[in-house]
Motif scaffolding. Sequence first.
Motif, PDB file in Angstrom:
ATOM      1  N   ARG A 289       6.630   1.568  -4.021  1.00 55.19           N
ATOM      2  CA  ARG A 289       7.319   2.459  -4.928  1.00 55.19           C
ATOM      3  C   ARG A 289       7.482   1.762  -6.279  1.00 55.19           C
ATOM      4  O   ARG A 289       7.216   0.568  -6.414  1.00 55.19           O
TER       5      ARG A 289
ATOM      6  N   ARG B 161      11.435   0.830   0.198  1.00 51.35           N
ATOM      7  CA  ARG B 161      10.487   1.944   0.092  1.00 51.35           C
ATOM      8  C   ARG B 161      10.777   3.017   1.138  1.00 51.35           C
ATOM      9  O   ARG B 161      10.504   4.203   0.922  1.00 51.35           O
TER      10      ARG B 161
ATOM     11  N   ARG C 111       0.820  -1.213   0.000  1.00 54.20           N
ATOM     12  CA  ARG C 111       0.000   0.000   0.000  1.00 54.20           C
ATOM     13  C   ARG C 111       0.857   1.268   0.000  1.00 54.20           C
ATOM     14  O   ARG C 111       0.401   2.348  -0.391  1.00 54.20           O
ATOM     15  N   ASP C 112       2.109   1.168   0.426  1.00 55.45           N
ATOM     16  CA  ASP C 112       3.030   2.290   0.402  1.00 55.45           C
ATOM     17  C   ASP C 112       4.175   2.006  -0.568  1.00 55.45           C
ATOM     18  O   ASP C 112       5.309   2.429  -0.355  1.00 55.45           O
TER      19      ASP C 112
ATOM     20  N   VAL D 117       4.530   7.368  -4.578  1.00 52.39           N
ATOM     21  CA  VAL D 117       3.822   6.259  -3.939  1.00 52.39           C
ATOM     22  C   VAL D 117       2.923   5.599  -4.977  1.00 52.39           C
ATOM     23  O   VAL D 117       2.011   6.224  -5.519  1.00 52.39           O
TER      24      VAL D 117
ATOM     25  N   PRO E 119       0.569   2.703  -4.850  1.00 50.48           N
ATOM     26  CA  PRO E 119      -0.035   1.769  -3.894  1.00 50.48           C
ATOM     27  C   PRO E 119      -0.528   0.481  -4.547  1.00 50.48           C
ATOM     28  O   PRO E 119      -1.312   0.514  -5.485  1.00 50.48           O
TER      29      PRO E 119
END
Length: 537
Positions: A222, A272, A219-220, A280, A282
């Motif tokens: 790269r 990340r 979800r975070d 970002v 996600p």
Amino acid sequence: MERRAFLRDGLRAGAALGVAAGVWGTGLPGAVASGPVAGKGSAAAPGPYGSLDSRAPDAHGLILPEGFTARVVAEGGAPVAGTDLVWPLFPDGKGTLPTDDGGWLLVCNHELFDFQTPSGPLGGASAIGFAPDGSITGARSVLSGSHSNSRGAVTPWGTWLSCQEAFGTAGSDGPGLVWECDPTGGRPAVARPVLGRRTHGSVVVDVHGGYAYLTEAHRDGRLYRVALSTTDDPLSGAGDESGRMEALAVGLDDGIRWLSVSDPSGSFIPTRFQALDGFVAPMGGGIQIHDGVLVFTTGLDDRVHAVDLSAGHHSVVWDGSGRRSDLHGIGDLTVAPSGDLFVAEDRGDMEVVMITPSGEVAPFCRMVGNAHRLSAVTGPCFDPSGTRMYVSSLRGRGGALVRDVVPDLDWGAGVEGRHVGVTYEISGPFRPMAPVPAGSHDTGAVTVPGSVAGATSTTGVPSGTDGSAPATTAAPSTTVANPADGIDSGAAATPDGANAPSADSAGRPVGPVGLGAALLALGGAVALRRRRDGNGS
């Protein structure tokens, strides 16, 4: 642009540049202001193949446009037709590459997570061989004892990269590696830690630009690029080389830059977190590249992105946030010779949705009924001719019981216990290849020397892939060149008329779409749609 066969260490079945290798064959989709992408709540556009709304599902629960048909090529827990290989559970990412006899190989990942199989890793990848007439010639395992093998890519030198989606110690998530596999089964799979240890989304290799690009299923997450080695083994490296990995950053003006990732192995700090100013992305998913333009999906916000690497510019090709019709629950994607994007929903309406070069967005295939109730649409890809699409229902219902294939995974003896996964081949009047835009550069023939077998196996490899030969059954094709043959650097010529104007299924000419113009046009259409929807941000 000529399509070149990239051959590595005698693998004369190497993938040709184009759809089969996961590389764009034409320009990006480009919408126009008079026909913006459909907004939330709007009726589904019919698309170039017509609407699916009045179509009845076939015997497999697939709704397809008129003139298209589907067949099952593999079903979890059942032998692939005419072979001894029992198709593993949960087919996911796929790719194809041509063979010397005019046939092709289909390579497919199998997404079994370690938390599902406490007795040991039971995922991996398999290959099916096809004759020129489409009949199956054989099947074999090309990666065993792995886990969470989600998406992947055929490399320009004819190998298969299989991405592990899980990473971490919690719940026995696994090492989070990318494995390079020989689709012919002649060489053992090799871990490629230089591509990082993380929750991998997918990967694509740009041999001309000199990088592999990877999405991150977090979800975070790269978006990363890793410099290819200048040795005869482009993906060699232990994963701790400084200066080879970078993360994408996007400015307020949508200009891009690349941030150094000082510890590519992520041994102390996840990659990340080493790029806090990075873009970002996600739940990064499918990814493609052609002529310096990168296209990838992000599943958490339901977007399709495009990065013009030459111009240094980022655009949003599709914004499906807020469950906007006609495309949400985005997962993987592929591209047809016509330049049409085909994006799979791994949630949503269980559809493969196409985005055309003129900006139309319409469902192409819909999976319906209880047989697909617990499933996701995975791994769309085309055969080398562009006339057949392969796609799977990840947990489509079959005849075998899941627990009979994987005893650790007991879903019961009823119909709910038969969601083993099914792989389909869709055939029909796919639109022909669009002409190449004027001014597109000819990439020329490239030979990448080296060998999968020549790479050093790493520590911590999954059981069954520690240098021993993978389990095999019937050979994918008896006409695939012997791996001992020398490297053939000859280039495949473009068919006559490849640069002549093409026509779609309605007889309309398909005009060339320049990459830069398409990006600008489609970016403007997305902005216009946002204003019309009242959701501008």
